[in-house]
Write a protein that holds these residues in place. Structure first.
Motif, mmCIF file in Angstrom:
data_model
loop_
_atom_site.group_PDB
_atom_site.id
_atom_site.type_symbol
_atom_site.label_atom_id
_atom_site.label_comp_id
_atom_site.label_asym_id
_atom_site.label_seq_id
_atom_site.Cartn_x
_atom_site.Cartn_y
_atom_site.Cartn_z
ATOM 1 N N THR A 252 36.091 32.472 45.064
ATOM 2 C CA THR A 252 35.816 33.506 44.073
ATOM 3 C C THR A 252 34.509 33.191 43.365
ATOM 4 O O THR A 252 34.316 32.071 42.889
ATOM 5 N N ARG B 158 35.183 36.402 47.396
ATOM 6 C CA ARG B 158 35.691 37.408 46.460
ATOM 7 C C ARG B 158 34.742 37.443 45.260
ATOM 8 O O ARG B 158 34.642 36.476 44.508
ATOM 9 N N ALA C 122 41.539 37.474 39.713
ATOM 10 C CA ALA C 122 40.396 37.195 40.581
ATOM 11 C C ALA C 122 40.538 35.850 41.287
ATOM 12 O O ALA C 122 39.983 35.649 42.371
ATOM 13 N N PHE D 69 32.251 34.345 40.302
ATOM 14 C CA PHE D 69 32.046 35.118 39.075
ATOM 15 C C PHE D 69 30.542 35.262 38.854
ATOM 16 O O PHE D 69 29.802 34.287 38.899
ATOM 17 N N ALA E 129 33.775 38.567 41.726
ATOM 18 C CA ALA E 129 34.398 39.062 40.493
ATOM 19 C C ALA E 129 33.300 39.567 39.562
ATOM 20 O O ALA E 129 32.416 38.812 39.171
ATOM 21 N N SER E 130 33.369 40.839 39.232
ATOM 22 C CA SER E 130 32.312 41.466 38.446
ATOM 23 C C SER E 130 32.900 42.459 37.461
ATOM 24 O O SER E 130 33.948 43.047 37.712
ATOM 25 N N PRO F 258 32.270 46.275 39.560
ATOM 26 C CA PRO F 258 32.212 46.103 41.022
ATOM 27 C C PRO F 258 31.674 47.310 41.765
ATOM 28 O O PRO F 258 31.143 47.169 42.874
ATOM 29 N N VAL G 296 36.159 42.591 43.227
ATOM 30 C CA VAL G 296 37.254 42.793 42.272
ATOM 31 C C VAL G 296 36.685 42.904 40.871
ATOM 32 O O VAL G 296 35.619 42.359 40.573
ATOM 33 N N GLN G 297 37.412 43.605 40.030
ATOM 34 C CA GLN G 297 36.978 43.757 38.638
ATOM 35 C C GLN G 297 37.520 42.602 37.810
ATOM 36 O O GLN G 297 38.705 42.247 37.900
ATOM 37 N N ALA G 298 36.647 41.989 37.019
ATOM 38 C CA ALA G 298 37.082 40.908 36.137
ATOM 39 C C ALA G 298 36.141 40.833 34.941
ATOM 40 O O ALA G 298 34.947 41.102 35.047
ATOM 41 N N SER H 253 42.496 39.217 33.890
ATOM 42 C CA SER H 253 41.639 39.650 34.988
ATOM 43 C C SER H 253 41.042 38.449 35.718
ATOM 44 O O SER H 253 40.817 38.494 36.932
ATOM 45 N N VAL H 254 40.801 37.369 34.982
ATOM 46 C CA VAL H 254 40.300 36.139 35.594
ATOM 47 C C VAL H 254 41.366 35.550 36.514
ATOM 48 O O VAL H 254 41.079 35.100 37.635
#
Length: 321
Positions: A8, A32, A69, A10, A34-35, A38, A56-58, A65-66
């Motif tokens: 992942t 993956r 992810a 970030f 994480a944004s 996204p 994925v949305q984070a 959300s973290v």
């Protein structure tokens, strides 16, 4: 062949993040990204085969959300950072608290490998809030995951960078470029692609666990030398104006006020001015790119390819002798 491990990332949709995602995907990892937004990073999907790069949305301010992810991930990279604060995107929330949220969550979920991308100059003793909060983030990461690897790049250059592009664009409209403090501050710019390779190497080398690396390219330049390089490449003669720090502070204060207006850029902030007072080069004795098996690209080899857009008569016009 794709590997089973999911990593992942970030901040993977940012300038440096794209190079990190590319390096990991090329090595076969499932990535993956994480944004917060996204939907604005769909182009990252083509950096791997179908399904290799997920979006994925984070939001680092939302722990749930973290956790989503990180679900099922074997490792994590934290690239989240800002050069200027704005709204809820503050140094403390992103660099310090955000890094802590990621590391604490990863540790609780049994994820052992984390790469924290910080910055050269990160220090608890720094007068710069940027550098101070970067150091706080490093400490929080190592407290939760002592085997994490810290990467501290100098100024990062590449096609979408915010340094060479900023001053190249500025030179199109102004008669002079400022040399704060006389332009004597030294920098060791590192190519974004090499930062991506460093992240990959940090994951794959067992001797990188728990280590800190300062990432600088092959060359060290003063601020003045970099300005002269930019002006020569874009064929725009401009005056280089040495300014004392006191005048720089006035300019930074005005710049912050102007930058607070809608759609107005910020030339320099007071915090960035503080950072300019200290050299941004790899420390003596620090581990660097070579310790990760990487030969760094030079500024001269990469930067001219994208500074051509700022030449007076376009990229195909020959420069004056």
């Amino acid at each position: 062949m794709l590997r089973d491990e999911i990593i992942t990332v970030f901040g993977g949709s940012g300038f440096v993040g794209r190079h990190v995602v590319r390096a990991l995907a090329k090595a076969g990892y499932r990535v993956r990204v994480a944004s917060r937004r996204p939907h604005l990073a769909q182009d990252l999907r083509v950096m791997g085969v179908v399904g290799q790069v997920q979006l994925v949305q984070a939001n680092l301010r939302v722990p749930a959300s973290v956790e989503r992810a990180l679900d099922g991930a074997a490792g994590v990279v934290n690239l989240v950072g800002v050069l200027n604060e704005g709204g809820r995107q503050t140094f403390t929330r992103l660099h310090a608290l955000g890094a802590k949220t990621i590391a604490d969550t990863a540790a609780a979920m049994g994820i052992e490998r984390m790469i924290q991308v910080s910055a050269i100059g990160a220090s608890d003793d720094s007068a710069s809030r940027y550098a101070h909060t970067k150091a706080e983030g490093e400490a929080s990461v190592l407290a939760a995951l002592p085997q994490a690897t810290i990467l501290r790049p100098s100024i990062v250059f590449g096609t979408e960078d915010g340094f060479f592009n900023r001053f190249g664009a500025m030179a199109r409209f102004v008669p002079a470029l400022p040399l704060f403090g006389g332009g004597k501050t030294r920098f060791q710019p590192v190519f974004a692609g090499d930062v991506g390779k460093a992240v990959l190497a940090a994951f794959e080398r067992s001797d990188a666990r728990g280590e800190t690396y300062e990432l600088g390219g092959p060359g060290i330049y003063t601020f003045e030398e970099l300005m002269r390089f930019i002006l020569a490449e874009i064929d725009r003669p401009r005056l280089l104006l040495p300014l004392p720090w006191t005048i720089g502070k006035v300019i930074a204060t005005i710049s912050e006020l102007v930058g607070a207006l809608p759609l107005m850029p910020t030339l320099i902030t007071n915090d960035q001015l503080v950072q300019l007072k200290s050299d941004n080069v790899v420390s003596d004795g620090a581990k660097g790119l070579s310790d990760l098996g990487i030969v760094g690209e030079t500024v001269e080899a990469i930067v001219p390819s994208y500074l051509v857009r700022y030449r007076r008569y376009g990229q195909f016009h020959e420069r004056e002798a």
